[in-house]
Design a protein around this motif. Structure first.
Motif, PDB file in Angstrom:
ATOM      1  N   SER A   1      11.681 -12.300  -3.434  1.00  0.00           N
ATOM      2  CA  SER A   1      11.746 -12.446  -1.980  1.00  0.00           C
ATOM      3  C   SER A   1      10.667 -11.670  -1.227  1.00  0.00           C
ATOM      4  CB  SER A   1      13.118 -11.995  -1.480  1.00  0.00           C
ATOM      5  OG  SER A   1      13.313 -10.635  -1.794  1.00  0.00           O
ATOM      6  N   CYS A   2       9.921 -10.807  -1.929  1.00  0.00           N
ATOM      7  CA  CYS A   2       8.959  -9.967  -1.216  1.00  0.00           C
ATOM      8  C   CYS A   2       7.935  -9.378  -2.171  1.00  0.00           C
ATOM      9  CB  CYS A   2       9.687  -8.837  -0.484  1.00  0.00           C
ATOM     10  SG  CYS A   2      10.459  -7.643  -1.588  1.00  0.00           S
ATOM     11  N   ILE A   3       6.922  -8.759  -1.576  1.00  0.00           N
ATOM     12  CA  ILE A   3       6.011  -7.888  -2.303  1.00  0.00           C
ATOM     13  C   ILE A   3       6.422  -6.469  -1.909  1.00  0.00           C
ATOM     14  CG2 ILE A   3       3.622  -7.215  -2.731  1.00  0.00           C
ATOM     15  CD1 ILE A   3       4.109 -10.158  -3.375  1.00  0.00           C
ATOM     16  N   HIS A   4       6.781  -5.659  -2.893  1.00  0.00           N
ATOM     17  CA  HIS A   4       7.291  -4.326  -2.599  1.00  0.00           C
ATOM     18  C   HIS A   4       6.238  -3.274  -2.947  1.00  0.00           C
ATOM     19  CE1 HIS A   4      10.407  -1.409  -1.762  1.00  0.00           C
ATOM     20  NE2 HIS A   4      10.047  -0.760  -2.856  1.00  0.00           N
ATOM     21  N   ILE A   5       5.896  -2.453  -1.957  1.00  0.00           N
ATOM     22  CA  ILE A   5       4.975  -1.336  -2.160  1.00  0.00           C
ATOM     23  C   ILE A   5       5.804  -0.147  -2.639  1.00  0.00           C
ATOM     24  CG2 ILE A   5       3.361   0.256  -1.038  1.00  0.00           C
ATOM     25  CD1 ILE A   5       2.859  -1.988   1.047  1.00  0.00           C
ATOM     26  N   HIS A   6       5.342   0.505  -3.701  1.00  0.00           N
ATOM     27  CA  HIS A   6       6.095   1.649  -4.216  1.00  0.00           C
ATOM     28  C   HIS A   6       5.141   2.751  -4.679  1.00  0.00           C
ATOM     29  CE1 HIS A   6       5.208   0.769  -8.479  1.00  0.00           C
ATOM     30  NE2 HIS A   6       5.251  -0.501  -8.104  1.00  0.00           N
ATOM     31  N   SER A   7       5.702   3.903  -4.908  1.00  0.00           N
ATOM     32  CA  SER A   7       4.983   5.060  -5.474  1.00  0.00           C
ATOM     33  C   SER A   7       3.754   5.459  -4.662  1.00  0.00           C
ATOM     34  CB  SER A   7       4.569   4.776  -6.932  1.00  0.00           C
ATOM     35  OG  SER A   7       5.672   4.387  -7.695  1.00  0.00           O
ATOM     36  N   VAL A   8       3.859   5.390  -3.344  1.00  0.00           N
ATOM     37  CA  VAL A   8       2.744   5.805  -2.486  1.00  0.00           C
ATOM     38  C   VAL A   8       2.687   7.330  -2.508  1.00  0.00           C
ATOM     39  CG1 VAL A   8       1.799   5.780  -0.150  1.00  0.00           C
ATOM     40  CG2 VAL A   8       3.054   3.784  -1.007  1.00  0.00           C
TER      41      VAL A   8
ATOM     42  N   LYS B   1      -2.937   0.501   4.259  1.00  0.00           N
ATOM     43  CA  LYS B   1      -3.647  -0.702   4.710  1.00  0.00           C
ATOM     44  C   LYS B   1      -4.216  -1.473   3.516  1.00  0.00           C
ATOM     45  CE  LYS B   1      -4.626   0.728   9.408  1.00  0.00           C
ATOM     46  NZ  LYS B   1      -5.634   0.904  10.447  1.00  0.00           N
ATOM     47  N   GLU B   2      -4.720  -0.757   2.516  1.00  0.00           N
ATOM     48  CA  GLU B   2      -5.205  -1.431   1.304  1.00  0.00           C
ATOM     49  C   GLU B   2      -4.050  -2.078   0.541  1.00  0.00           C
ATOM     50  OE1 GLU B   2      -8.329  -2.138   0.298  1.00  0.00           O
ATOM     51  OE2 GLU B   2      -8.882  -1.304   2.240  1.00  0.00           O
ATOM     52  N   ALA B   3      -2.895  -1.423   0.537  1.00  0.00           N
ATOM     53  CA  ALA B   3      -1.716  -1.996  -0.118  1.00  0.00           C
ATOM     54  C   ALA B   3      -1.307  -3.299   0.563  1.00  0.00           C
ATOM     55  CB  ALA B   3      -0.558  -0.997  -0.098  1.00  0.00           C
ATOM     56  N   ILE B   4      -1.362  -3.328   1.890  1.00  0.00           N
ATOM     57  CA  ILE B   4      -1.033  -4.546   2.630  1.00  0.00           C
ATOM     58  C   ILE B   4      -2.019  -5.660   2.275  1.00  0.00           C
ATOM     59  CG2 ILE B   4      -0.919  -5.593   4.940  1.00  0.00           C
ATOM     60  CD1 ILE B   4       0.000  -2.710   5.898  1.00  0.00           C
ATOM     61  N   LYS B   5      -3.309  -5.336   2.244  1.00  0.00           N
ATOM     62  CA  LYS B   5      -4.324  -6.335   1.875  1.00  0.00           C
ATOM     63  C   LYS B   5      -4.077  -6.865   0.463  1.00  0.00           C
ATOM     64  CE  LYS B   5      -8.069  -4.417   4.674  1.00  0.00           C
ATOM     65  NZ  LYS B   5      -9.370  -3.726   4.629  1.00  0.00           N
ATOM     66  N   ALA B   6      -3.800  -5.965  -0.482  1.00  0.00           N
ATOM     67  CA  ALA B   6      -3.550  -6.381  -1.862  1.00  0.00           C
ATOM     68  C   ALA B   6      -2.291  -7.244  -1.943  1.00  0.00           C
ATOM     69  CB  ALA B   6      -3.418  -5.157  -2.764  1.00  0.00           C
ATOM     70  N   ALA B   7      -1.260  -6.889  -1.176  1.00  0.00           N
ATOM     71  CA  ALA B   7      -0.023  -7.684  -1.157  1.00  0.00           C
ATOM     72  C   ALA B   7      -0.291  -9.082  -0.613  1.00  0.00           C
ATOM     73  CB  ALA B   7       1.048  -6.976  -0.325  1.00  0.00           C
ATOM     74  N   ARG B   8      -1.113  -9.175   0.413  1.00  0.00           N
ATOM     75  CA  ARG B   8      -1.448 -10.480   1.001  1.00  0.00           C
ATOM     76  C   ARG B   8      -2.254 -11.339   0.023  1.00  0.00           C
ATOM     77  NH1 ARG B   8       2.349 -11.269   3.106  1.00  0.00           N
ATOM     78  NH2 ARG B   8       2.926 -10.488   5.122  1.00  0.00           N
TER      79      ARG B   8
ATOM     80  N   ALA C   1       7.459 -11.485   2.509  1.00  0.00           N
ATOM     81  CA  ALA C   1       7.615 -10.223   3.237  1.00  0.00           C
ATOM     82  C   ALA C   1       7.013  -9.095   2.411  1.00  0.00           C
ATOM     83  CB  ALA C   1       9.090  -9.954   3.498  1.00  0.00           C
ATOM     84  N   ILE C   2       6.523  -8.068   3.087  1.00  0.00           N
ATOM     85  CA  ILE C   2       6.017  -6.861   2.430  1.00  0.00           C
ATOM     86  C   ILE C   2       6.979  -5.735   2.795  1.00  0.00           C
ATOM     87  CG2 ILE C   2       4.110  -5.229   2.196  1.00  0.00           C
ATOM     88  CD1 ILE C   2       2.244  -7.469   3.192  1.00  0.00           C
ATOM     89  N   THR C   3       7.522  -5.075   1.777  1.00  0.00           N
ATOM     90  CA  THR C   3       8.496  -4.015   2.012  1.00  0.00           C
ATOM     91  C   THR C   3       8.089  -2.739   1.284  1.00  0.00           C
ATOM     92  OG1 THR C   3       9.863  -4.620   0.108  1.00  0.00           O
ATOM     93  CG2 THR C   3      10.393  -5.686   2.210  1.00  0.00           C
ATOM     94  N   LEU C   4       8.721  -1.655   1.670  1.00  0.00           N
ATOM     95  CA  LEU C   4       8.611  -0.387   0.958  1.00  0.00           C
ATOM     96  C   LEU C   4       9.858   0.412   1.263  1.00  0.00           C
ATOM     97  CD1 LEU C   4       7.871   1.907   3.291  1.00  0.00           C
ATOM     98  CD2 LEU C   4       5.605   0.942   3.036  1.00  0.00           C
ATOM     99  N   ASP C   5      10.083   1.465   0.506  1.00  0.00           N
ATOM    100  CA  ASP C   5      11.173   2.368   0.865  1.00  0.00           C
ATOM    101  C   ASP C   5      10.642   3.787   0.914  1.00  0.00           C
ATOM    102  OD1 ASP C   5      11.556   3.485  -1.897  1.00  0.00           O
ATOM    103  OD2 ASP C   5      12.308   1.483  -2.314  1.00  0.00           O
ATOM    104  N   VAL C   6      11.350   4.602   1.666  1.00  0.00           N
ATOM    105  CA  VAL C   6      10.896   5.966   1.933  1.00  0.00           C
ATOM    106  C   VAL C   6      12.133   6.833   2.184  1.00  0.00           C
ATOM    107  CG1 VAL C   6      10.578   5.473   4.409  1.00  0.00           C
ATOM    108  CG2 VAL C   6       9.358   7.383   3.379  1.00  0.00           C
TER     109      VAL C   6
END
Length: 124
Positions: free
Chosen positions: A41-48, A66-73, A80-85
């Motif tokens: 359902s999404c591209i999840h950014i993790h381990s930032v 911003k680079e993570a968003i570009k890579a996800a796109r 959707a692009i998500t992350l948790d914090v």
């Protein structure tokens, strides 16, 4: 060559790690890292992470997100692009909000109850 079904299975399980460096006195210094996980359902950014305290508050975190968003796109233009914090990581939450993320939920999983943030857009 992979079949369409095999391609979908592969794409649903892709997880990549990205690393950032900067030149430093004829050497390369590690700045930080992030990971991307391609989910159904999404591209999840993790381990930032910015790895060394001296590189924090220098704008590297915002550049990495911003680079993570570009890579996800590049992986998917429409997911959707998500992350948790952690809920108490105010600095990271501020960086993510500056990059176009909004708090959209929370995981409840024992002591670790991170906020879920979803990218709502900004020019990257």
């Amino acid at each position: 060559m992979l079949t369409l079904k095999e391609q979908r299975t592969y794409r649903e399980n892709v997880s990549e790690q990205f690393f950032f460096w900067k030149p430093n006195d004829n050497m390369v210094e590690d700045i930080g890292q992030f990971g991307l996980e391609y989910q159904k359902s999404c591209i999840h950014i993790h381990s930032v992470a910015i790895l060394d305290e001296k590189n924090r508050n220098c704008g590297y975190g915002q550049m990495m997100v911003k680079e993570a968003i570009k890579a996800a796109r590049k992986l998917s233009a429409d997911k959707a692009i998500t992350l948790d914090v952690y809920y108490n990581n105010d600095i990271a939450i501020h960086v993510y909000q500056k990059c176009g993320f909004e708090i959209t939920g929370r995981w409840y999983n024992g002591a670790y109850a991170p906020l879920i943030m979803t990218y709502v857009g900004e020019s990257v």
